[in-house]
Write a protein that holds these residues in place. Sequence first.
Motif, PDB file in Angstrom:
ATOM      1  N   GLY A 149     -39.088  41.246 -39.318  1.00 40.67           N
ATOM      2  CA  GLY A 149     -38.227  41.901 -39.403  1.00 40.67           C
ATOM      3  C   GLY A 149     -39.239  43.515 -39.166  1.00 40.67           C
ATOM      4  O   GLY A 149     -38.466  44.528 -38.654  1.00 40.67           O
ATOM      5  N   LEU A 150     -40.530  43.859 -38.576  1.00 41.60           N
ATOM      6  CA  LEU A 150     -41.265  44.865 -38.332  1.00 41.60           C
ATOM      7  C   LEU A 150     -41.203  44.488 -36.068  1.00 41.60           C
ATOM      8  O   LEU A 150     -40.953  46.184 -36.494  1.00 41.60           O
ATOM      9  CB  LEU A 150     -42.584  44.593 -38.364  1.00 41.60           C
ATOM     10  CG  LEU A 150     -43.437  44.112 -40.522  1.00 41.60           C
ATOM     11  CD1 LEU A 150     -44.755  44.101 -40.145  1.00 41.60           C
ATOM     12  CD2 LEU A 150     -41.957  45.781 -40.278  1.00 41.60           C
ATOM     13  N   ARG A 151     -40.952  43.701 -35.959  1.00 45.81           N
ATOM     14  CA  ARG A 151     -40.383  43.565 -34.616  1.00 45.81           C
ATOM     15  C   ARG A 151     -40.027  43.775 -33.720  1.00 45.81           C
ATOM     16  O   ARG A 151     -39.237  43.994 -32.623  1.00 45.81           O
ATOM     17  CB  ARG A 151     -41.809  42.486 -33.995  1.00 45.81           C
ATOM     18  CG  ARG A 151     -43.371  42.898 -34.051  1.00 45.81           C
ATOM     19  CD  ARG A 151     -44.589  41.353 -33.979  1.00 45.81           C
ATOM     20  NE  ARG A 151     -43.956  40.884 -32.007  1.00 45.81           N
ATOM     21  CZ  ARG A 151     -44.628  39.283 -31.826  1.00 45.81           C
ATOM     22  NH1 ARG A 151     -45.603  39.298 -32.839  1.00 45.81           N
ATOM     23  NH2 ARG A 151     -45.066  39.648 -31.137  1.00 45.81           N
ATOM     24  N   ILE A 152     -38.774  43.231 -34.217  1.00 43.97           N
ATOM     25  CA  ILE A 152     -37.145  42.942 -33.608  1.00 43.97           C
ATOM     26  C   ILE A 152     -36.531  44.535 -34.024  1.00 43.97           C
ATOM     27  O   ILE A 152     -36.818  44.274 -35.173  1.00 43.97           O
ATOM     28  CB  ILE A 152     -36.370  41.179 -34.492  1.00 43.97           C
ATOM     29  CG1 ILE A 152     -37.388  40.328 -33.523  1.00 43.97           C
ATOM     30  CG2 ILE A 152     -34.655  41.539 -33.883  1.00 43.97           C
ATOM     31  CD1 ILE A 152     -37.162  38.647 -33.970  1.00 43.97           C
ATOM     32  N   GLY A 153     -35.430  44.922 -33.492  1.00 44.96           N
ATOM     33  CA  GLY A 153     -35.204  45.993 -33.700  1.00 44.96           C
ATOM     34  C   GLY A 153     -35.761  47.715 -33.818  1.00 44.96           C
ATOM     35  O   GLY A 153     -35.364  48.688 -34.376  1.00 44.96           O
ATOM     36  N   GLY A 206     -30.410  44.564 -24.783  1.00 44.71           N
ATOM     37  CA  GLY A 206     -31.313  43.672 -24.184  1.00 44.71           C
ATOM     38  C   GLY A 206     -33.468  42.810 -24.602  1.00 44.71           C
ATOM     39  O   GLY A 206     -33.469  42.707 -24.419  1.00 44.71           O
ATOM     40  N   ARG A 207     -33.493  45.195 -25.056  1.00 48.81           N
ATOM     41  CA  ARG A 207     -34.843  44.888 -25.961  1.00 48.81           C
ATOM     42  C   ARG A 207     -35.061  44.099 -26.936  1.00 48.81           C
ATOM     43  O   ARG A 207     -35.911  43.847 -27.005  1.00 48.81           O
ATOM     44  CB  ARG A 207     -35.265  46.414 -26.223  1.00 48.81           C
ATOM     45  CG  ARG A 207     -36.377  46.450 -26.303  1.00 48.81           C
ATOM     46  CD  ARG A 207     -37.578  45.822 -25.544  1.00 48.81           C
ATOM     47  NE  ARG A 207     -38.544  45.919 -26.298  1.00 48.81           N
ATOM     48  CZ  ARG A 207     -39.727  45.200 -25.830  1.00 48.81           C
ATOM     49  NH1 ARG A 207     -40.036  44.229 -24.697  1.00 48.81           N
ATOM     50  NH2 ARG A 207     -40.534  45.209 -26.044  1.00 48.81           N
ATOM     51  N   THR A 208     -33.713  43.801 -27.549  1.00 51.73           N
ATOM     52  CA  THR A 208     -33.940  43.392 -29.020  1.00 51.73           C
ATOM     53  C   THR A 208     -33.554  41.824 -28.809  1.00 51.73           C
ATOM     54  O   THR A 208     -34.694  41.108 -29.317  1.00 51.73           O
ATOM     55  CB  THR A 208     -32.103  44.184 -30.292  1.00 51.73           C
ATOM     56  OG1 THR A 208     -32.885  45.000 -30.286  1.00 51.73           O
ATOM     57  CG2 THR A 208     -32.744  43.119 -31.104  1.00 51.73           C
ATOM     58  N   ALA A 209     -33.094  41.853 -27.941  1.00 52.42           N
ATOM     59  CA  ALA A 209     -33.066  39.749 -27.279  1.00 52.42           C
ATOM     60  C   ALA A 209     -34.514  39.276 -26.925  1.00 52.42           C
ATOM     61  O   ALA A 209     -34.667  38.822 -27.408  1.00 52.42           O
ATOM     62  CB  ALA A 209     -31.970  40.180 -26.240  1.00 52.42           C
ATOM     63  N   ALA A 210     -35.126  40.573 -26.207  1.00 54.59           N
ATOM     64  CA  ALA A 210     -36.747  39.977 -25.959  1.00 54.59           C
ATOM     65  C   ALA A 210     -37.611  40.186 -27.194  1.00 54.59           C
ATOM     66  O   ALA A 210     -38.199  39.162 -27.450  1.00 54.59           O
ATOM     67  CB  ALA A 210     -36.916  41.264 -24.902  1.00 54.59           C
ATOM     68  N   GLU A 211     -36.935  41.170 -27.861  1.00 53.94           N
ATOM     69  CA  GLU A 211     -37.973  41.412 -28.641  1.00 53.94           C
ATOM     70  C   GLU A 211     -38.195  39.828 -29.681  1.00 53.94           C
ATOM     71  O   GLU A 211     -38.921  39.224 -30.771  1.00 53.94           O
ATOM     72  CB  GLU A 211     -38.221  41.748 -29.628  1.00 53.94           C
ATOM     73  CG  GLU A 211     -38.685  43.421 -29.083  1.00 53.94           C
ATOM     74  CD  GLU A 211     -37.789  44.471 -29.841  1.00 53.94           C
ATOM     75  OE1 GLU A 211     -38.367  45.858 -29.314  1.00 53.94           O
ATOM     76  OE2 GLU A 211     -37.031  44.243 -30.720  1.00 53.94           O
ATOM     77  N   LEU A 212     -37.081  39.582 -30.162  1.00 54.24           N
ATOM     78  CA  LEU A 212     -36.607  38.055 -30.791  1.00 54.24           C
ATOM     79  C   LEU A 212     -37.669  36.613 -30.149  1.00 54.24           C
ATOM     80  O   LEU A 212     -38.170  35.788 -30.874  1.00 54.24           O
ATOM     81  CB  LEU A 212     -35.598  38.018 -30.895  1.00 54.24           C
ATOM     82  CG  LEU A 212     -34.721  36.207 -31.355  1.00 54.24           C
ATOM     83  CD1 LEU A 212     -35.506  36.085 -32.786  1.00 54.24           C
ATOM     84  CD2 LEU A 212     -33.461  35.770 -31.070  1.00 54.24           C
ATOM     85  N   ALA A 213     -37.214  36.725 -28.952  1.00 56.55           N
ATOM     86  CA  ALA A 213     -37.993  35.308 -27.903  1.00 56.55           C
ATOM     87  C   ALA A 213     -39.282  35.619 -27.730  1.00 56.55           C
ATOM     88  O   ALA A 213     -40.507  34.849 -28.396  1.00 56.55           O
ATOM     89  CB  ALA A 213     -37.971  35.552 -26.688  1.00 56.55           C
TER      90      ALA A 213
END
Length: 955
Positions: free
Chosen positions: A360-364, A370-377
């Motif tokens: 919740g803190l690091r995604i979004g 593209g950056r959000t998808a990389a944060e999920l990974a």
Amino acid sequence: MRENFRREGDAARGSSPSCRQRLGSLLDVRSVAGQVFVPLLALMVLLVVAAALAPACQAQGATMRGPRQRSLVGAETFAHAPGTLAAMKSAHPTALLRPRADAARKHSGLDHLVAARPDGVRRPHPDPHLIGKHVVGGSIGPALHGKRSTTTLHSSLGPAVNTVTPVIGTGHHVVGLVSAGIRLEKTDERIADRLPLLIGSVAGALLLAVAGTALVNRRLRRTHGLDPAAMYRMYDHHHAVLYAVREGVLIVSSDGRLLLANDEARRLLELPADAEESRRPIADLGLEPRLSALLTSGREATDEVYLSGDRLLAVNVRPTAPYGGPAGSAVTLRDTTELRALTGRAEVAQERLRLIHDAGLRIGTTLDVGRTAAELADVAVPRFADVVTVELLEPVLRGDEPDSSTTADLRRMAVQGVPQESAIYQVGDVIRFVPGTPMAASLESRRPVLVDDLRGSDAWRRQDLEGTQRVLDARIRSLIVVPLQARGVVLGLANFWRSDHSDDFEEEDLSFAEELTARAAISIDNARRYTREHTTAVTLQRSLLPQTLPEQSALEVAHRYLPAQAGVGGDWFDVIPLPGARVALVVGDVVGHGLHAAATMGRLRTAVHNFSALDLPPDELLNHLDELVSHIDTDEARAASREAAGRGEGVEATVWPGLGSDTDRARPAGGRTGITGATCLYAIYEPVAGRVTLARAGHPGPAVVHPDGGVTFPEVPVSPPLGLGGSAPVETAELTLPQGSRLVLYTDGLVEDRDRDIDTGLDLLRTVLSTGADCSPEQTCSAVLDAMLSEHPSDDIALLVARTHLLGPSRVAEWEVPSDPAAVAPVRAGCLRTLESWGLEALEFTTELILSELITNAIRYGAQPIRVRLLHDRALICEVSDGTSASPHLRRAATTDEGGRGLFLVAQFAQRWGTRYTPGGKVIWTEQALDEGRRERGPDAADDILDQWDDVPAL
């Protein structure tokens, strides 16, 4: 038994029972005293019986053993005595043997000593009546064969032991027999002699046991309040604790031997059956070395975990000596295997909760898909999966509504956990998953798919046999595919992979993977929606900005516009040609971001164009613009108030902490921006004198790069931002710029950022501008952005660079006109000569008509000073100025009017015409295109125009 305990307890507390009661207490086996005394009494009785039987057995044995030995010795001695053999062979054996036999019997203590012939006839005998008679019994049989024999018989004297020994003569012939006998003593007589001593010993021992039992009973009553009932309860409690509790208990001696172990300890440690009875050393019990070392070390331990077989034991060790026991250790064991498993599951759940929190803190953190998808990974590796790949549907990247059909194209946006070059598909590759693969199945069903063993999944390998083999060679073994879906729309796929270094995915991992991807999907969908809005806003913004710059000769202009990544703002610029070869430069900034700011920017830019058409000076133009923004603010505030009132909310007040800020604006409590603010810098460049007139409302001032490379930031009076109600007058500043100077106008996003204050930005801008003295405006724009643009700009940037040009004296002609109608002809003649010198002979007729009309009107209706100026630029510009502010205007002339049609002629012959006001009066100007091929003018055309005078407005 409990009553006896109570009775004994009462005695211990001070009651005085009788002697009979005390004796009864001693004999009651249900009492503590009885339990001590009765076993001792039984033991004493047993000892008495044993003591009585032992002497009898001993006496019996001694009675038999002594006579046998004495009879044997007597018979052997007499048979082998000197003279016995000779007497046996003599003619009178009885006479010779009898005295000797009597003497030997008396000295040896035998009861009888008899000699007999080989046929058993007695010769000497103590009883004379038996001499000459045969020996009775079969005891002589062995002796006749040369062997002695000892037998027990009943004689006339009672039970006796008799030994018969042969007398061997020459040739080993038996020549006679010797029989020696002795009477047996009475065993009872010997026992009777010892019985008083035995009875006395037993009585003493019994008295000693009674006294000891009474002393122990009394001691127990008086020590620590342990009356019999308390001892009974203590025994029950201790027994229950020791054997009923679900903890193992050990008592270990100081030398490392096992003294006690309860049932639970035997079960947990799998102890041998005789481990406690034989007091075996701990080291010989086959325990784990670390556990064995702890039990024998004697040190204290608290909840230390040790392995015993397949169990995890929590071990506590305490010394026994401080509590009254002998030196040693008391050990408790608790099986924590199941607790450990529960703790492990709890730790996994806690770690996953932390992972969800971190997600919740690091995604979004950004509104970039593209950056959000990389944060999920990044979040999922390595805490949930060893490798994570994320693919998004192509429309999502454009901000459009995605199509989640199985034939849709997806673009890989993130690979984490392995180098990109080792992945089947790298970031940026377009993928279309083959039907039947886990990815296609997940897209179709909108449900997560688990493949617990990729080695046995033919469906997964169907996508790419060679690529999937590389994945298996990389020891990837398990896969979870989860669709990224938010608000009922599938946006893409998240693939979680685990290698054989981790546990395979299980069914319970699916729900967590869904939760993790759901959070990411919301952020991706927000980014998608923002991308759509951002794209729309950028499109609107760019459509409202100048698509091409107008043609003009006064300035060489280059520009840049960069929207912020966080949202399109309201920055704008414009280049507006003005009459008299002048050019207006505009840079503005609307507070806020998004479509609202872009739309407001468009309204303001249109207003600036309209006000510029009136040829207003910069200060007047900004005053009119400020009034317009105030009206816009008022309308927006009223609309926001009505909307908020409908929701029962309020409106926050407008806040302006600083000038030119993009971050502070009033907004309705519901959250939508309602009040608009703006800043603006407006400059007019006049190429004849090289003069710039500037005014600004809350906007950063310009920078000037001189031809020698020097950079200055001229002082331009600053007014409040537009929309604050004209609280302060707008002031102007005038600059005279040499040929080739560069005027740099910009918005605050260029010099101010979250990580850089405005002073630092201005210093950096000065440095960049001073390094390129000979740079063109295009080169200057590129150099400035390269040096000052941040990686993720938080605000829009508008940059305008204009290099100045002067309109040379050869292209400018001026005349002073006296207030005399006769002066019109000389001025008109001079103008015609100037046109010939410029090669504009084709414009002489129309120019002559225009100047004649304008100069005549100035002389008739105006005031001194009256001037005429011709400018040869992209068009022929004629200017007539006077000292009055009265402006001519077209009107319809009546048929009886003698005049009023001159301005109509000017409008017909000029391409454009107008009036502008100066501090000393006004200027009426006209422009004529240099290319007259499109519109031929001459005397014939003039006649046609004069024929239309009756139908046109008049002055």
